[in-house]
Design a protein around this motif. Sequence first.
Motif, PDB file in Angstrom:
ATOM      1  N   GLU A  51       0.817  -1.216   0.000  1.00  0.00           N
ATOM      2  CA  GLU A  51       0.000   0.000   0.000  1.00  0.00           C
ATOM      3  C   GLU A  51       0.849   1.264   0.000  1.00  0.00           C
ATOM      4  O   GLU A  51       0.578   2.214  -0.739  1.00  0.00           O
TER       5      GLU A  51
ATOM      6  N   CYS B 223       2.174   1.944  -3.354  1.00  0.00           N
ATOM      7  CA  CYS B 223       1.113   2.397  -4.265  1.00  0.00           C
ATOM      8  C   CYS B 223       0.832   3.885  -4.093  1.00  0.00           C
ATOM      9  O   CYS B 223       0.625   4.608  -5.068  1.00  0.00           O
TER      10      CYS B 223
ATOM     11  N   THR C  30      -2.986  -4.835  -4.025  1.00  0.00           N
ATOM     12  CA  THR C  30      -2.125  -4.565  -2.873  1.00  0.00           C
ATOM     13  C   THR C  30      -2.055  -5.812  -1.995  1.00  0.00           C
ATOM     14  O   THR C  30      -2.974  -6.630  -1.966  1.00  0.00           O
TER      15      THR C  30
ATOM     16  N   SER D 112      -3.955  -1.346   6.787  1.00  0.00           N
ATOM     17  CA  SER D 112      -3.981   0.010   6.245  1.00  0.00           C
ATOM     18  C   SER D 112      -2.888   0.869   6.865  1.00  0.00           C
ATOM     19  O   SER D 112      -2.794   0.985   8.090  1.00  0.00           O
TER      20      SER D 112
END
Length: 301
Positions: A98, A101, A125, A223
């Motif tokens: 992530e 990205c 991801t 996250s």
Amino acid sequence: MEFRQLQAFCTVANTLSFTRAANILGYAQSSITTQIQQLEQELNAKLFERLGKSIVLTSEGECFLMYAKQILHLSMAAKEAVTGSATPKGSITIGAPESFCVHRLPLLLQEYRKRYPEVKIALKTGTCSDFAYWLRTHTIDIAFFLQQESHHPELITHTLFRDPMVIAAGADHPLIQKGTITPSDLHGETLILSENGCSYRVVLESILAATGAYPASILEFSSVSAMKQCAISGLGITLLPMIAVSTEITSSQLVNLNWVGPDFNIYAQVGYHKDKWLSPALSAFFNLAIEIFSHKTKTLA
């Protein structure tokens, strides 16, 4: 066994929906259902299991998916070899963490799309362990890894740049007063880490275990944004790439605890499976990644 059946099967497997697969391929849903049924009859195996309104691949379906994707890839390779077209087109699926990205990949994708507008790009991801499996099963075509520099026998990889890591905490954390921290300072602390399979989490945990330092608890997130927010809120200490927390450190929401323990030695690498056919689109992407990140290393790091 027909190519249209394999294409229908792979599309249903990727979307886990007969309706979405039909929309993507431009068929009636009944046609997709018939193609899958014919394929199951020929293989004498059930490929999908219905769970209420959802569907999942059976173990036989998961096994067959790997071969179906290879057949379709080889078919595409044969067509392009015969036509002699070297213009990048078609599609590629990229795997990346992530943080990569968000902070690294947009620059590359922007330049790639400018040069090769006919190529469709999909992005997944995950963690480095996910990518190794996805490359082996042809779920993705190419991946970016953030890990200690390594050379996997099944992969062709290229090291792009060193990615500095930061141990950070909220502005009121007591460890800020120490000035610098070592592994022993994390003993008994709450750590906010990415999910299992993340390479830099593995490195940190191995460093702590080697020195007999064990956290009181670990808050695990998939996250990066959630990890940062929890650290800002004072819930614990986090480990992330410097580029992912630079804004929060500049604004004093997070503080770099100045790790003086063993170096994490995390590098960004790009790679694909050694048996992968390099289409013009994939070859162009691999080479552009090396070009972009080799030239931008100082700026990015």
